[in-house]
Scaffold this motif. Structure first.
Motif, mmCIF file in Angstrom:
data_model
loop_
_atom_site.group_PDB
_atom_site.id
_atom_site.type_symbol
_atom_site.label_atom_id
_atom_site.label_comp_id
_atom_site.label_asym_id
_atom_site.label_seq_id
_atom_site.Cartn_x
_atom_site.Cartn_y
_atom_site.Cartn_z
ATOM 1 N N LYS C 175 0.834 -1.204 0.000
ATOM 2 C CA LYS C 175 0.000 0.000 0.000
ATOM 3 C C LYS C 175 0.868 1.254 0.000
ATOM 4 O O LYS C 175 0.542 2.238 -0.672
ATOM 5 C CB LYS C 175 -0.902 0.020 1.245
ATOM 6 N N LYS C 185 -5.002 8.511 5.035
ATOM 7 C CA LYS C 185 -6.355 8.539 4.460
ATOM 8 C C LYS C 185 -7.171 7.308 4.830
ATOM 9 O O LYS C 185 -8.388 7.375 4.955
ATOM 10 C CB LYS C 185 -6.268 8.608 2.930
ATOM 11 N N THR C 186 -6.476 6.172 4.933
ATOM 12 C CA THR C 186 -7.166 4.903 5.144
ATOM 13 C C THR C 186 -6.564 4.213 6.363
ATOM 14 O O THR C 186 -5.378 4.354 6.618
ATOM 15 C CB THR C 186 -6.957 3.975 3.929
#
Lengths: 296, 317, 525
Positions: C175, C185-186
């Motif tokens: 990622k 963000k995640t």
């Protein structure tokens, strides 16, 4: 907001003004007594208060109301009665000064707007619109943040300014409409033709005629200023510890002690309510007495 | 009517531009910026170059005029930027909280109107009797009691006597009306008292004023029962100033519940505002100020239009 | 400080007795707990506030973690075992074979390497606020999928414990390769819970990760961390049982209130805290450029008396020097009392303070104390200090400002005296002493002083791997720091955590940043 008629106090002159007021407005007279009592307590706080409001006494923390401490003590062992009394000084000083500053500036703008008319009026009204549309909290916060603190004789003048700014446009609006009915009167025209200076016409002929709405607004905004100061202090944006102030006394950990020390949130809250109540009641009575048609 | 509306809409523009300029430049002179709040958090050894890099990423290193231009350009294209705190679009942050604030404002208005109109009417009808005094003391007290203090007392009262508290997270009314109402009714009541007091006073004084006017006198001379007169004739006109006050208070409530939202832990616009201000989240503050200004101006316009529609004596100038 | 010792011992006894009644954990249920602040980011590497840890720690794993029952000992999290070379320059970790990310991929040494490379040398646009902790790492290698080796350029006794830092969340290398900013963000890690939602201003929610690497854990079906912006609202919710805990700390008053209301349904645990309030004198500004003035102001503070009073109303308690009392490098109490400002005889100390002020030419000093607006423990700390300085005739104006303005004052030097704080997740001198060294070397010390003697001692202890020798250097450092008094400690914080008794398996520790994965937490209902 309100449409004010030209206000010329026409009270019956059979009694001295104060007594006439008391007879016409008994509730207002009671309120005035409360206001006077508060003002006296605030002025002579050193004499009236049983303790120094800043004195920390860990030995007497959270003491219940007793003959020693009528309103109990707070989490620092400070005497709440003394802090409420000194808090009256903070509230009244800030309330009076900000209302005075806001109403005077607002009245000046309102009169200028009505008297000069045309482009001046247009410009002032746009500025007034901008400030009316601006959220009070941002105004207050930004003023305090930009200017920092400016204590003069124990009163933070920048906080006063922050509270006064939102008052200005409201007063300007009302005073403008009061003054508008006066500037069209024949004698103002006459004065202009006679070549009197603007200052003279404004001070001699217009200002006295808006004195009644000014006085009414001034009293009403003292109450609002006290309330706003309490809210700002509650949020931590107003007066800071250890200065005794009612809103501040309610903030922070005060409500954590509601079981052991309910007096910590009871008395300052009552003090705010009583002060605002008295000023409002007095303001109402003053309005009815001076000018029954005037609305705020 | 259309010309009047057009003129009023045009007048909104300079006001909003003024608000935008004032907000933008006032915020830039406030000491401190969000980068340090974000990175330093609860202390921590953050070096100056890390802070400078983050400031550059957020565009805070650009000249002020440049930043202002970007923002204005965004405003006219309805691109309000992203929150400097969360990195999410400002619109999203506001939309998340607007529903709650709007609902509280509506509920407080309902509470206020339900209390204020009968109280104000009774007070005016029985002017200068003990009934009037009681109502006036009740309403003046409503102006005097800080709503946040009332809120504190309400919560502590519920907890102490019923060992019950309103829900802590928000559920939309269309999902679970009971959970929703049991959370929001309390702040609505705490705020509604003050609101009701303001409106009731307005109803009373305008009723008194209207009752003095000629056509009421005529009606009275005809011997119609006084109360009926009031109901039939006076109410319509007396409600006009009340509508003004209701409108203005409503506009105020959308962003003005700052302290009450803190007390009740409501995730509303007022709390968002205070947090944005505490963090110096400029983008969010700017857009919130603009939003509240638009709400305020629009409500004012609607009030004036209603006034005009209800009162044929008002001419459009 | 006998009272402290006694109550700490008592707290320990309580903690032991609760854990002694070991029961088989029950599965199921959702935990609601309070978080009294909102996280500015999801990215642990860029985070500096506990709000980040309390919100995202349940979603992530770290290489090591602290064994809270034997703090400051550490144990493996995704590391199964490790070896340290005799010269303390090479650390080799063997990873567990059963660690899975929430997206189903398996954790390998590449993920750990990517994580630490990001921490010590972040790519452009990525913020890492703890590069300094790893500046001595020369190289990270991955001989195989389950082995990772860290080589240091110079010995540094703090590096190993830093591998247990709660801030070093392990991210997926894949990622990170796609988007180096994805952790901001995640939320996607290998922790016991999978991310469900974050409603900003309202709550964080997580649900059980079924392939978590500790068998049987987590016990909870899920959790909800509810965000509160006001202490009183949080306390109401805790008392009403809407949340079962607030894991940072309550104030003594808050503790007494909920304890009084809930009685035996509440468990209270207390411990001294790796946080302290410090006072920073602006050494660039007269009269605080005069060491006599700084020392006098430090000496006027009755820390022992203040500890007794303040500990009843604030999250403050232990009197201590530069290291936390009770921690490995702390000053023994008898020695502490010899340092200026820590003497037992406050009358004599204040007499001396007055003399120093007269000598410096400032008998009627007045200045502004800049402080934060937070209720705990800053406001009581500030109110207390002002009262103490009043005792030697010094007039102080209290200027409480919001965090942004506070930071601005601190970094621009626009203050006289600052009530500062030190916040660490472990008792490590390499981190803690940065509060006292020269400001040009440490952004952590706001006093704006340059003192190469202190810097030299700091560097000496930083490379000293023999604990006894290191301790001696730290004592010397402390004596000098208190004498020159650029930044001095006020009091150490005291952590008070109240939980409903049916919340089990959570462990108290000296830092609110540790032990927040919630993996072992269960509900007895």
């Amino acid at each position: 907001m309100a449409t004010a008629a030209p206000a010329i106090a026409s009270a019956p002159r059979r009694y001295p003004a104060l007594i006439a007021f008391a007879i016409a407005q008994p509730l207002g007279a009671v309120a005035l007594l409360v206001v006077i009592a508060m003002a006296l307590a605030a002025t002579f706080a050193e004499v009236v208060a049983p303790y120094d409001p800043l004195d920390i006494d860990f030995g007497a923390m959270l003491a219940a109301p007793s003959p020693d401490h009528w309103f109990g003590t707070d989490s620092f062992g400070r005497d709440i009665l003394s802090r409420v009394i000194y808090g009256a000084r903070t509230a009244l000083a800030i309330g009076l000064l900000s209302s005075l500053m806001g109403c005077t500036l607002g009245a000046a703008l309102g009169i200028a707007s009505a008297y000069f008319g045309g482009k001046v009026d247009m410009a002032i009204q746009r500025v007034v619109d901008i400030f009316l549309a601006f959220p009070i909290i941002v105004l207050a916060l930004v003023v305090v943040a930009i200017l920092g603190r400016l204590p003069v004789l124990g009163v933070d003048m920048n906080l006063v300014l922050a509270i006064a700014v939102p008052i200005v446009p409201k007063v300007a609006r009302v005073i403008r409409s009061s003054a508008l009915t006066i500037v069209t009167m024949p004698y103002i025209d006459a004065a202009r033709t006679a070549g009197y200076s603007h200052t003279r016409i404004i001070l001699r002929h217009i200002a006295p005629n808006v004195a009644a709405p000014y006085l009414i607004l001034f009293t009403a905004f003292i109450a609002q200023a006290i309330l706003l100061e309490a809210s700002l202090s509650f949020l931590g944006l107003g007066v800071t510890e250890p200065t005794p102030a009612w809103g501040l006394m309610l903030s922070g950990s005060a409500s954590d002690f509601y079981r052991e020390a309910p007096w910590m949130i009871l008395f300052p809250g009552l003090a705010i309510s009583l002060a605002v109540f008295a000023f409002n009641l007095f303001g109402d009575a003053l309005r009815d007495y001076l000018d029954p048609k005037f609305k705020t | 009517m259309l010309r009047y509306l057009g003129r009023r809409l045009l007048l909104m523009i300079p006001t909003l531009v003024g608000v935008a300029i004032l907000t933008f430049f006032m915020l830039r002179v406030v000491p401190g910026d969000i980068v340090e709040v974000k990175l330093r958090g609860d202390g921590g050894n953050v070096t100056a170059d890390v802070i400078a890099a983050e400031r550059a990423r957020l565009g805070l290193d650009q000249p002020l005029i440049h930043q202002f231009g970007d923002w204005m350009l965004g405003l006219v294209t309805f691109d309000f930027g992203v929150s400097m705190w969360t990195g999410r679009p400002v619109v999203e942050e506001i939309a998340l909280r607007l529903e709650l604030s709007f609902q509280v404002a509506v509920m407080a208005t309902i509470v206020a109107v339900l209390i204020a109109i009968p109280l104000g009417t009774i007070s005016a009808l029985f002017r200068n009797t003990w009934i009037d005094y009681v109502v006036r003391i009740f309403t003046i007290a409503g102006l005097a009691v800080p709503s946040f203090w009332l809120g504190m007392l309400v919560i502590l009262g519920l907890l102490a006597w019923f060992n019950w508290l309103p829900p802590i997270t928000y559920t939309p009314i269309y999902v679970d009306p009971i959970a929703n109402l049991s959370q929001l009714i309390w702040p609505a009541l705490a705020v509604g008292y003050r609101y009701a007091a303001v409106v009731a006073r307005m109803v009373r004084s305008s009723l008194l004023e209207v009752m003095k006017e000629d056509y009421i006198r005529t009606a009275r001379a005809k011997g119609v029962f006084e109360r009926l007169v009031v109901m039939r004739h006076a109410m319509g006109n007396a409600l006009l100033p009340a509508i003004t006050v209701i409108g203005l208070e409503f506009a105020f409530l959308i962003g003005g519940l700052v302290v009450t939202e803190q007390v009740f832990n409501l995730n509303g616009i007022g709390r968002l505002f205070v947090q944005a201000v505490a963090r110096n989240d400029f983008m969010l503050i700017q857009t919130l100020v603009m939003l509240l200004a638009v709400v305020f101006i629009t409500v004012n316009l609607i009030v004036d239009l209603t006034y005009a529609a209800l009162d044929p004596r008002i001419r459009y100038k | 400080m006998r009272t402290t010792v006694a109550s700490a011992a008592l707290a320990a006894v309580i903690a032991c007795s609760t854990s002694a009644v070991a029961q088989t954990p029950k599965r199921g249920g959702t935990l609601n707990f309070a978080i009294s602040a909102e996280a500015p980011t999801y990215d642990c590497h860029a985070g500096n506030t506990y709000a980040v840890v309390h919100a995202v720690a349940p979603f992530y794993s770290t290489l090591l973690k602290f064994d809270l029952s034997k703090y400051p000992a550490v144990e493996g999290d995704v590391a199964e075992s490790w070896t340290i070379s005799p010269d303390q320059l090479t650390f080799t970790f063997r990873l567990r074979d059963n660690v899975f990310f929430h997206d189903g991929t398996k954790l390998t040494s590449a993920d750990v390497k990517a994580t630490y490379e990001r921490l010590r040398n972040p790519p452009a646009g990525v913020v890492s606020v703890r590069r300094a902790s790893y500046e001595d790492i020369a190289e990270i290698t991955t001989p195989d999928e389950r082995t990772i080796v860290f080589r240091l350029a110079a010995p540094n006794p703090s590096v190993f414990q830093n591998f247990a830092s709660p801030w070093d969340c392990i991210y997926s290398a894949a990622k990170l390769a796609e988007d180096p900013l994805f952790p901001s963000k995640t939320i996607m890690g290998t922790g016991p819970f999978k991310f469900v939602e974050h409603v900003r201003g309202s709550h964080f929610a997580g649900t059980r990760h079924d392939r978590y690497h500790v068998p049987g854990q987590p016990y909870l079906d899920g959790f909800r961390g509810v965000i509160f912006s006001q202490g009183a609202a949080m306390l109401n919710a805790l008392q009403g049982g809407q949340v079962l805990a607030e894991f940072r700390s309550l104030s003594p008053a808050e503790r007494d209130r909920v304890a009084g209301a809930l009685g035996p349904r509440l468990r209270v645990e207390e411990e001294s805290w790796v946080l302290k309030l410090t006072i920073a004198f602006n050494a660039e500004k007269a009269p605080f450029n005069d060491p006599r003035v700084r020392k006098a102001l430090s000496m006027a503070i009755d820390r022992w008396g203040g500890s007794q009073g303040l500990s009843r109303i604030a999250t403050l308690r232990a009197v201590g020097g530069v290291m936390r009392p009770g921690s490995p490098f702390a000053t023994p109490e008898a020695e502490l009392a010899k340092l200026p400002g820590f003497g037992r005889d406050i009358r004599a100390a204040r007499e001396e303070a007055r003399r120093l002020l007269r000598e410096a030419g400032h008998p009627n000093l007045s200045f502004v104390l800049t402080n934060r607006t937070l209720a705990q423990p800053y406001t009581p700390g500030g109110v207390f200090l002002i009262n103490e300085w009043r005792q030697i005739g010094v007039t102080v104006e209290h200027r409480q400002v919001e965090t942004a303005a506070y930071n601005a004052a601190q970094s621009s030097g626009n203050f006289d005296v600052l009530l500062d704080f030190s916040n660490e997740f472990m008792d490590e001198p390499n981190n803690g002493l940065t509060k006292y060294i020269s400001s040009d070397r440490s952004p952590n010390n706001p006093a704006r002083a340059v003192d190469r003697d202190l810097d030299r001692l700091y560097d000496l202890q930083r490379r000293e791997t023999d604990p006894a020798k290191r301790n001696a250097i730290i004592r010397e450092f402390e004596a000098l720091a208190m004498e020159r008094a650029y930044t001095v400690p006020l009091l150490w914080w005291h952590r008070i955590v109240a939980t409903h008794t049916h919340l089990r398996g959570w462990q108290m520790s000296p830092s609110h940043l540790l032990g927040q994965s919630l993996a072992a937490v269960w509900l007895d209902q």
